[in-house]
Design a protein around this motif. Structure first.
Motif, PDB file in Angstrom:
ATOM      1  N   LEU A   4     -14.550  -6.691  -0.887  1.00 62.66           N
ATOM      2  CA  LEU A   4     -13.925  -5.781  -1.402  1.00 62.66           C
ATOM      3  C   LEU A   4     -12.405  -5.981  -1.763  1.00 62.66           C
ATOM      4  O   LEU A   4     -11.734  -5.483  -2.660  1.00 62.66           O
ATOM      5  CB  LEU A   4     -14.175  -4.221  -0.355  1.00 62.66           C
ATOM      6  N   ALA A   5     -11.979  -6.498  -0.937  1.00 64.04           N
ATOM      7  CA  ALA A   5     -10.439  -7.105  -1.082  1.00 64.04           C
ATOM      8  C   ALA A   5     -10.371  -7.820  -2.060  1.00 64.04           C
ATOM      9  O   ALA A   5      -9.492  -7.593  -3.107  1.00 64.04           O
ATOM     10  CB  ALA A   5      -9.885  -7.724  -0.016  1.00 64.04           C
ATOM     11  N   ALA A   6     -11.326  -8.829  -2.423  1.00 61.36           N
ATOM     12  CA  ALA A   6     -11.119  -9.392  -3.696  1.00 61.36           C
ATOM     13  C   ALA A   6     -11.572  -8.742  -4.942  1.00 61.36           C
ATOM     14  O   ALA A   6     -10.748  -9.001  -5.760  1.00 61.36           O
ATOM     15  CB  ALA A   6     -12.243 -10.678  -3.524  1.00 61.36           C
ATOM     16  N   VAL A   7     -12.255  -7.943  -5.157  1.00 66.34           N
ATOM     17  CA  VAL A   7     -12.715  -7.237  -5.950  1.00 66.34           C
ATOM     18  C   VAL A   7     -11.497  -6.354  -6.723  1.00 66.34           C
ATOM     19  O   VAL A   7     -10.916  -6.239  -7.609  1.00 66.34           O
ATOM     20  CB  VAL A   7     -13.672  -6.133  -5.802  1.00 66.34           C
ATOM     21  N   MET A   8     -10.614  -5.742  -5.547  1.00 65.52           N
ATOM     22  CA  MET A   8      -9.500  -5.214  -5.772  1.00 65.52           C
ATOM     23  C   MET A   8      -8.342  -6.052  -6.162  1.00 65.52           C
ATOM     24  O   MET A   8      -7.588  -5.636  -7.263  1.00 65.52           O
ATOM     25  CB  MET A   8      -9.033  -4.160  -4.267  1.00 65.52           C
ATOM     26  N   GLN A   9      -8.126  -7.361  -5.597  1.00 67.78           N
ATOM     27  CA  GLN A   9      -7.180  -8.179  -6.088  1.00 67.78           C
ATOM     28  C   GLN A   9      -7.515  -8.612  -7.489  1.00 67.78           C
ATOM     29  O   GLN A   9      -6.497  -8.603  -8.313  1.00 67.78           O
ATOM     30  CB  GLN A   9      -7.204  -9.493  -5.213  1.00 67.78           C
ATOM     31  N   LEU A  10      -8.757  -8.685  -7.904  1.00 64.16           N
ATOM     32  CA  LEU A  10      -8.697  -8.822  -9.328  1.00 64.16           C
ATOM     33  C   LEU A  10      -8.677  -7.979 -10.258  1.00 64.16           C
ATOM     34  O   LEU A  10      -8.323  -8.116 -11.320  1.00 64.16           O
ATOM     35  CB  LEU A  10     -10.605  -9.677  -9.465  1.00 64.16           C
ATOM     36  N   ALA A  69      -0.746 -12.282 -11.651  1.00 64.55           N
ATOM     37  CA  ALA A  69      -2.168 -12.355 -11.840  1.00 64.55           C
ATOM     38  C   ALA A  69      -2.941 -13.479 -11.230  1.00 64.55           C
ATOM     39  O   ALA A  69      -3.889 -13.442 -10.788  1.00 64.55           O
ATOM     40  CB  ALA A  69      -2.422 -12.216 -13.361  1.00 64.55           C
ATOM     41  N   ALA A  70      -2.242 -14.682 -11.452  1.00 60.31           N
ATOM     42  CA  ALA A  70      -2.701 -15.958 -10.964  1.00 60.31           C
ATOM     43  C   ALA A  70      -2.668 -15.799  -9.510  1.00 60.31           C
ATOM     44  O   ALA A  70      -3.401 -16.333  -8.783  1.00 60.31           O
ATOM     45  CB  ALA A  70      -1.787 -16.981 -11.446  1.00 60.31           C
ATOM     46  N   VAL A  71      -1.713 -15.309  -9.035  1.00 62.60           N
ATOM     47  CA  VAL A  71      -1.464 -15.552  -7.321  1.00 62.60           C
ATOM     48  C   VAL A  71      -2.748 -14.576  -6.680  1.00 62.60           C
ATOM     49  O   VAL A  71      -3.460 -14.646  -5.911  1.00 62.60           O
ATOM     50  CB  VAL A  71      -0.221 -14.846  -6.945  1.00 62.60           C
ATOM     51  N   MET A  72      -2.906 -13.201  -7.587  1.00 65.53           N
ATOM     52  CA  MET A  72      -3.798 -12.331  -7.015  1.00 65.53           C
ATOM     53  C   MET A  72      -5.299 -12.883  -7.121  1.00 65.53           C
ATOM     54  O   MET A  72      -6.178 -12.754  -6.244  1.00 65.53           O
ATOM     55  CB  MET A  72      -3.694 -11.010  -7.663  1.00 65.53           C
ATOM     56  N   THR A  73      -5.446 -13.625  -8.308  1.00 67.05           N
ATOM     57  CA  THR A  73      -6.767 -14.422  -8.446  1.00 67.05           C
ATOM     58  C   THR A  73      -6.857 -15.347  -7.319  1.00 67.05           C
ATOM     59  O   THR A  73      -8.177 -15.413  -6.851  1.00 67.05           O
ATOM     60  CB  THR A  73      -6.912 -14.696 -10.040  1.00 67.05           C
ATOM     61  N   ALA A  74      -6.104 -16.367  -6.962  1.00 64.92           N
ATOM     62  CA  ALA A  74      -6.151 -17.281  -6.036  1.00 64.92           C
ATOM     63  C   ALA A  74      -6.346 -16.785  -4.742  1.00 64.92           C
ATOM     64  O   ALA A  74      -7.481 -17.116  -3.989  1.00 64.92           O
ATOM     65  CB  ALA A  74      -4.775 -18.028  -6.061  1.00 64.92           C
ATOM     66  N   ILE A  75      -5.825 -15.654  -4.593  1.00 61.70           N
ATOM     67  CA  ILE A  75      -6.118 -14.762  -3.198  1.00 61.70           C
ATOM     68  C   ILE A  75      -7.266 -14.280  -3.122  1.00 61.70           C
ATOM     69  O   ILE A  75      -8.313 -14.327  -2.000  1.00 61.70           O
ATOM     70  CB  ILE A  75      -4.821 -13.840  -2.641  1.00 61.70           C
ATOM     71  N   ALA A  76      -7.927 -13.625  -4.291  1.00 62.30           N
ATOM     72  CA  ALA A  76      -9.229 -13.160  -4.231  1.00 62.30           C
ATOM     73  C   ALA A  76     -10.270 -14.315  -3.999  1.00 62.30           C
ATOM     74  O   ALA A  76     -11.159 -13.895  -3.315  1.00 62.30           O
ATOM     75  CB  ALA A  76      -9.209 -12.471  -5.769  1.00 62.30           C
ATOM     76  N   ALA A  77      -9.897 -15.349  -4.525  1.00 66.25           N
ATOM     77  CA  ALA A  77     -11.133 -16.529  -4.322  1.00 66.25           C
ATOM     78  C   ALA A  77     -10.935 -17.049  -2.939  1.00 66.25           C
ATOM     79  O   ALA A  77     -12.044 -17.266  -2.278  1.00 66.25           O
ATOM     80  CB  ALA A  77     -10.499 -17.697  -5.375  1.00 66.25           C
ATOM     81  N   LEU A  78      -9.773 -16.851  -2.377  1.00 69.74           N
ATOM     82  CA  LEU A  78      -9.791 -17.192  -0.910  1.00 69.74           C
ATOM     83  C   LEU A  78     -10.404 -16.076   0.070  1.00 69.74           C
ATOM     84  O   LEU A  78     -11.050 -16.352   0.764  1.00 69.74           O
ATOM     85  CB  LEU A  78      -8.250 -17.325  -0.238  1.00 69.74           C
ATOM     86  N   ASN A  79     -10.165 -14.801  -0.486  1.00 69.79           N
ATOM     87  CA  ASN A  79     -11.071 -14.018   0.009  1.00 69.79           C
ATOM     88  C   ASN A  79     -12.557 -13.978   0.087  1.00 69.79           C
ATOM     89  O   ASN A  79     -13.550 -13.653   0.996  1.00 69.79           O
ATOM     90  CB  ASN A  79     -10.603 -12.423  -0.167  1.00 69.79           C
ATOM     91  N   LEU A  80     -13.015 -14.241  -1.098  1.00 68.74           N
ATOM     92  CA  LEU A  80     -14.572 -14.545  -1.389  1.00 68.74           C
ATOM     93  C   LEU A  80     -14.829 -15.818  -0.598  1.00 68.74           C
ATOM     94  O   LEU A  80     -16.322 -15.732  -0.168  1.00 68.74           O
ATOM     95  CB  LEU A  80     -14.749 -14.826  -3.009  1.00 68.74           C
ATOM     96  N   ALA A  81     -14.219 -16.870  -0.345  1.00 67.43           N
ATOM     97  CA  ALA A  81     -14.486 -17.910   0.414  1.00 67.43           C
ATOM     98  C   ALA A  81     -14.406 -17.630   1.741  1.00 67.43           C
ATOM     99  O   ALA A  81     -15.136 -18.532   2.642  1.00 67.43           O
ATOM    100  CB  ALA A  81     -13.815 -19.101   0.179  1.00 67.43           C
ATOM    101  N   GLY A  82     -13.910 -16.613   2.185  1.00 64.88           N
ATOM    102  CA  GLY A  82     -13.779 -16.176   3.672  1.00 64.88           C
ATOM    103  C   GLY A  82     -12.642 -17.224   4.360  1.00 64.88           C
ATOM    104  O   GLY A  82     -12.680 -17.112   5.632  1.00 64.88           O
TER     105      GLY A  82
END
Length: 172
Positions: A4-10, A69-82
């Protein structure tokens, strides 16, 4: 919750990318409308270019939102990876995004005063003659009507999405 956090960040990333896309597409039309307003005010339109005043998405007006946008996308990837680092980075950067967007909203609400001050600081006597409110209104009116709705939607996504991302990582 990390998903959910990752989707919001994207969504926040997409909202920030929309800023330069809209300005790139409609900035030239806004500039032409602003120049027409300057001519109506008997101010030479070339004064904008001479003072590097633009309506397009050049320079920091693209770099800053794309960087966010790039930073938020990178953090979303980290959230998806746990990743363990995702939670503190979400707290830091989602909070910063809320603050930055607050500054953007404030800047938009105080645009007339800010531009008048900026024009005075430039020291160009021709700029100080500009009636800023109709000048800015002409530029704003050159954008399609849906851009205003898009701005409200973007702000809702940025504020709301960041809040949901913060809540999601707190509960994860």
């Amino acid at each position: 919750m990390n998903t959910l956090a990752a989707v919001m960040q994207l969504l926040v990333a997409a909202a920030f990318v929309s800023i330069p896309l809209v300005r790139h597409r409609f900035g030239p039309v806004a500039k032409a409308a602003a120049e027409a307003e300057l001519r109506r005010q008997n101010v030479r339109p070339g004064v904008l270019e001479e003072n590097k005043l633009r309506f397009d998405a050049s320079g920091h007006e693209t770099a800053a939102p794309v960087a966010v946008a790039a930073v938020m996308t990178a953090i979303a990837a980290l959230n998806l990876a746990g990743a363990d680092l995702a939670q503190p980075l979400t707290w830091i950067f989602s909070s910063l995004v809320v603050l930055m967007n607050g500054v953007i909203v404030y800047s938009n609400l105080t645009a007339v005063t800010s531009v008048e001050t900026a024009f005075r600081r430039k020291g160009d006597p021709e700029l100080t003659r500009v009636e800023v409110k109709p000048f800015l209104q002409a530029a704003e009116d050159a954008f399609p009507r849906w851009v205003r709705a898009q701005t409200y939607l973007r702000n809702t996504v940025v504020f709301g999405g960041s809040a949901v991302a913060l809540l999601a990582v707190s509960l994860a």
